[in-house]
Structures are given as C-alpha cells and as structure tokens.
Design a protein around this motif. Structure first.
Motif, PDB file in Angstrom:
ATOM      1  N   THR A 120       1.059  -1.223  -0.051  1.00 39.45           N
ATOM      2  CA  THR A 120      -0.078  -0.039   0.079  1.00 39.45           C
ATOM      3  C   THR A 120       0.888   1.233   0.014  1.00 39.45           C
ATOM      4  O   THR A 120       1.964   1.384   0.700  1.00 39.45           O
ATOM      5  N   ASN A 121       0.427   2.433  -0.679  1.00 35.82           N
ATOM      6  CA  ASN A 121       1.477   3.650  -0.893  1.00 35.82           C
ATOM      7  C   ASN A 121       2.647   3.388  -1.673  1.00 35.82           C
ATOM      8  O   ASN A 121       3.446   4.421  -1.199  1.00 35.82           O
ATOM      9  N   VAL A 122       2.897   2.280  -2.424  1.00 33.24           N
ATOM     10  CA  VAL A 122       4.073   2.591  -3.056  1.00 33.24           C
ATOM     11  C   VAL A 122       3.719   2.238  -4.428  1.00 33.24           C
ATOM     12  O   VAL A 122       2.757   1.590  -5.003  1.00 33.24           O
ATOM     13  N   THR A 123       4.333   3.200  -5.385  1.00 33.49           N
ATOM     14  CA  THR A 123       4.075   3.207  -6.940  1.00 33.49           C
ATOM     15  C   THR A 123       5.334   2.979  -7.642  1.00 33.49           C
ATOM     16  O   THR A 123       6.369   3.351  -7.206  1.00 33.49           O
ATOM     17  N   ILE A 124       5.111   2.205  -8.505  1.00 31.78           N
ATOM     18  CA  ILE A 124       6.378   2.312  -9.749  1.00 31.78           C
ATOM     19  C   ILE A 124       5.990   2.747 -10.821  1.00 31.78           C
ATOM     20  O   ILE A 124       4.820   2.567 -11.518  1.00 31.78           O
ATOM     21  N   THR A 125       6.500   3.727 -11.412  1.00 33.53           N
ATOM     22  CA  THR A 125       6.491   4.231 -12.853  1.00 33.53           C
ATOM     23  C   THR A 125       8.053   4.104 -13.410  1.00 33.53           C
ATOM     24  O   THR A 125       9.049   4.236 -13.091  1.00 33.53           O
ATOM     25  N   PRO A 126       7.666   4.140 -14.750  1.00 36.73           N
ATOM     26  CA  PRO A 126       6.397   3.837 -15.863  1.00 36.73           C
ATOM     27  C   PRO A 126       6.061   2.313 -15.617  1.00 36.73           C
ATOM     28  O   PRO A 126       6.965   1.449 -15.420  1.00 36.73           O
ATOM     29  N   LEU A 127       4.769   2.341 -16.033  1.00 35.05           N
ATOM     30  CA  LEU A 127       4.384   0.877 -16.167  1.00 35.05           C
ATOM     31  C   LEU A 127       4.546   0.231 -17.482  1.00 35.05           C
ATOM     32  O   LEU A 127       3.873   0.777 -18.503  1.00 35.05           O
ATOM     33  N   THR A 128       5.321  -0.487 -17.489  1.00 38.28           N
ATOM     34  CA  THR A 128       5.993  -0.815 -18.897  1.00 38.28           C
ATOM     35  C   THR A 128       6.283  -2.385 -18.718  1.00 38.28           C
ATOM     36  O   THR A 128       6.576  -2.960 -17.725  1.00 38.28           O
ATOM     37  N   THR A 129       6.753  -3.025 -19.945  1.00 33.08           N
ATOM     38  CA  THR A 129       7.432  -4.124 -19.957  1.00 33.08           C
ATOM     39  C   THR A 129       8.839  -4.299 -20.808  1.00 33.08           C
ATOM     40  O   THR A 129       9.035  -3.517 -21.601  1.00 33.08           O
ATOM     41  N   VAL A 130       9.822  -4.644 -19.987  1.00 31.07           N
ATOM     42  CA  VAL A 130      11.122  -4.775 -20.386  1.00 31.07           C
ATOM     43  C   VAL A 130      11.529  -6.182 -20.822  1.00 31.07           C
ATOM     44  O   VAL A 130      11.442  -6.870 -19.752  1.00 31.07           O
ATOM     45  N   SER A 131      11.727  -6.401 -22.209  1.00 31.91           N
ATOM     46  CA  SER A 131      12.145  -7.774 -22.517  1.00 31.91           C
ATOM     47  C   SER A 131      13.572  -7.846 -22.733  1.00 31.91           C
ATOM     48  O   SER A 131      14.227  -7.020 -23.231  1.00 31.91           O
ATOM     49  N   PHE A 132      14.178  -9.212 -22.247  1.00 33.05           N
ATOM     50  CA  PHE A 132      15.594  -9.362 -22.430  1.00 33.05           C
ATOM     51  C   PHE A 132      15.638 -10.433 -23.336  1.00 33.05           C
ATOM     52  O   PHE A 132      15.141 -11.611 -23.157  1.00 33.05           O
ATOM     53  N   VAL A 133      16.691 -10.182 -24.288  1.00 36.72           N
ATOM     54  CA  VAL A 133      16.844 -11.431 -25.263  1.00 36.72           C
ATOM     55  C   VAL A 133      18.418 -11.861 -24.956  1.00 36.72           C
ATOM     56  O   VAL A 133      19.309 -11.201 -24.272  1.00 36.72           O
ATOM     57  N   ARG A 134      18.641 -13.104 -25.274  1.00 37.21           N
ATOM     58  CA  ARG A 134      20.113 -13.386 -25.169  1.00 37.21           C
ATOM     59  C   ARG A 134      20.918 -12.433 -25.909  1.00 37.21           C
ATOM     60  O   ARG A 134      20.725 -12.235 -27.078  1.00 37.21           O
ATOM     61  N   PRO A 135      22.016 -11.997 -25.405  1.00 39.52           N
ATOM     62  CA  PRO A 135      22.743 -12.335 -24.389  1.00 39.52           C
ATOM     63  C   PRO A 135      22.326 -11.289 -23.277  1.00 39.52           C
ATOM     64  O   PRO A 135      23.360 -10.896 -22.568  1.00 39.52           O
ATOM     65  N   GLY A 136      21.141 -11.203 -23.069  1.00 42.82           N
ATOM     66  CA  GLY A 136      20.545 -10.118 -21.620  1.00 42.82           C
ATOM     67  C   GLY A 136      20.498  -9.159 -21.987  1.00 42.82           C
ATOM     68  O   GLY A 136      20.679  -8.046 -21.361  1.00 42.82           O
ATOM     69  N   VAL A 137      20.111  -8.525 -23.386  1.00 36.89           N
ATOM     70  CA  VAL A 137      20.278  -7.282 -23.681  1.00 36.89           C
ATOM     71  C   VAL A 137      18.755  -6.716 -23.760  1.00 36.89           C
ATOM     72  O   VAL A 137      17.884  -7.586 -24.288  1.00 36.89           O
ATOM     73  N   PRO A 138      18.411  -5.784 -23.221  1.00 36.81           N
ATOM     74  CA  PRO A 138      16.973  -5.209 -23.104  1.00 36.81           C
ATOM     75  C   PRO A 138      16.483  -4.736 -24.344  1.00 36.81           C
ATOM     76  O   PRO A 138      17.417  -3.994 -25.132  1.00 36.81           O
ATOM     77  N   ASN A 139      15.169  -4.629 -24.408  1.00 39.77           N
ATOM     78  CA  ASN A 139      14.513  -3.982 -25.875  1.00 39.77           C
ATOM     79  C   ASN A 139      14.207  -2.701 -25.480  1.00 39.77           C
ATOM     80  O   ASN A 139      14.002  -1.758 -26.392  1.00 39.77           O
ATOM     81  N   SER A 140      14.424  -2.472 -24.257  1.00 40.17           N
ATOM     82  CA  SER A 140      14.183  -0.840 -23.942  1.00 40.17           C
ATOM     83  C   SER A 140      14.990  -0.348 -22.578  1.00 40.17           C
ATOM     84  O   SER A 140      15.376  -1.427 -21.955  1.00 40.17           O
ATOM     85  N   THR A 141      15.172   0.748 -22.312  1.00 38.63           N
ATOM     86  CA  THR A 141      15.959   1.287 -21.360  1.00 38.63           C
ATOM     87  C   THR A 141      15.360   2.182 -20.329  1.00 38.63           C
ATOM     88  O   THR A 141      15.635   3.212 -20.265  1.00 38.63           O
ATOM     89  N   PRO A 142      14.306   1.694 -19.650  1.00 37.16           N
ATOM     90  CA  PRO A 142      13.608   2.587 -18.797  1.00 37.16           C
ATOM     91  C   PRO A 142      14.268   2.841 -17.240  1.00 37.16           C
ATOM     92  O   PRO A 142      15.156   2.108 -17.017  1.00 37.16           O
ATOM     93  N   THR A 143      13.907   3.913 -16.835  1.00 35.12           N
ATOM     94  CA  THR A 143      14.326   4.323 -15.286  1.00 35.12           C
ATOM     95  C   THR A 143      13.058   4.235 -14.592  1.00 35.12           C
ATOM     96  O   THR A 143      12.161   4.700 -14.872  1.00 35.12           O
ATOM     97  N   PHE A 144      12.828   3.066 -13.770  1.00 29.49           N
ATOM     98  CA  PHE A 144      11.789   3.147 -12.738  1.00 29.49           C
ATOM     99  C   PHE A 144      11.820   3.840 -11.604  1.00 29.49           C
ATOM    100  O   PHE A 144      12.948   3.963 -10.986  1.00 29.49           O
ATOM    101  N   THR A 145      10.962   4.548 -11.362  1.00 27.64           N
ATOM    102  CA  THR A 145      10.774   5.360 -10.051  1.00 27.64           C
ATOM    103  C   THR A 145      10.046   4.445  -9.290  1.00 27.64           C
ATOM    104  O   THR A 145       8.764   4.460  -9.522  1.00 27.64           O
TER     105      THR A 145
END
Length: 174
Positions: A120-145
């Motif tokens: 309760t009272n904890v939020t995470i932004t942005p609401l998104t999906t980050v997919s990692f492909v081999r060798p662990g490289v992400p499809n996007s680079t968000p900064t979650f707050t």
C-alpha cells in the motif's frame, strides 16, 4: 576496645576479646525483585516509545525498489542462461518476471510464480514491460521510479543490460 579486632604483638589481627563484637557492615545493593521491577518498567517504556522514534514506513518503498532490482536482474539472467526471451512486467499493482506471457517460478519458492504485489502507498513508474533477449540485452532502457512513504529510489536498465539502483542509498553511478 569494643567493636574492633585486637592486634597481636606482631601487628597481625588476633581473635577478638570475649566481650567485644565484630561490627556487621551492610553491603549496599539492589535486591533481585527491585532489578526485575526496573527491567519490566524499562521494557514497557521501550515497547510504547520505540515506534514513535523509529518509523518503518520508509522501508517499504526501499524494499520494493530492492525487489524490483532483483527481479530485473533475474529476468536478465534467465534470458542469458536459457536463451529464451524473458520479460520484466511492471503493472499498477504488481510486477513479475515472465517467459512467453507466463510468470516464471519463484527461485526461492518453486511452488509459486514470481509475481510481487506492491505494498500500500508504493508506486512504480513507468508501467511498462522490458524484454531481455540472449545475451541479456533489453529491448528498452527505462528508469523505474519507486516511490513510497518517506523514500524514492530509481532502478535503471541500461542498453548493455547493466541494471542498478540508486536513490536514498546514495549517489548514482555515472
């Protein structure tokens, strides 16, 4: 002399005279009952006053940020080791690690899926999906707050797959 030990000729204490008595000196101290009573009073005061001085509400936001960091690193590791696209899905009420749209098993509790509900009272932004492909490289680079009562932290996903957290713990790496 009444009340004192007699001294022999060589200066050593001798036996008291029959009519004299050795004075009994009381040793100052506390009884066990008094000590227990004081400990009980101190314990009650500590139980009542400690929550006023220690507010644990700031821990929930920081703990959630730590859990998000671990989940992101776990998603990256699974993608590297298994060669399967693995995603970190951040929603309004929870975040999870998925493969092919299904939550993966929790590495600690294999009988449960890795879905972490937000406190309760904890939020995470942005609401998104980050997919990692081999060798662990992400499809996007968000900064979650991650914002909670008394704390704010950021979890960074870099283009190289390095994931780190900073905020209330100290300065962020460059």
């Amino acid at each position: 002399m009444a009340g004192f030990l007699d001294m022999d000729r060589d200066g050593s204490p001798g036996a008291p005279d029959r009519g004299s008595a050795v004075p009994v000196v009381a040793i100052a101290g506390y009884t066990l009952l008094e000590l227990v009573a004081v400990l009980i009073v101190v314990g009650i005061l500590a139980a009542v006053l400690a929550p006023q001085f220690i507010d644990g509400s700031g821990f929930t936001g920081q703990t959630t940020a730590d859990k998000l960091l671990v989940a992101a690193r776990y998603a990256e590791t699974l993608a590297q080791n298994q060669g399967v696209t693995t995603s970190l899905v951040v929603g309004a009420n929870s975040f999870s690690v998925t493969q092919n749209g299904v939550a993966v098993a929790n590495p600690t509790l294999q009988s449960q899926s890795l879905i972490v509900p937000l406190p309760t009272n904890v939020t995470i932004t942005p609401l998104t999906t980050v997919s990692f492909v081999r060798p662990g490289v992400p499809n996007s680079t968000p900064t979650f707050t991650v914002a909670g009562p008394g704390s704010t932290a950021q979890v960074y996903v870099t283009a190289t797959g390095y994931i780190y957290e900073c905020g209330s713990q100290g300065a962020c790496p460059p």
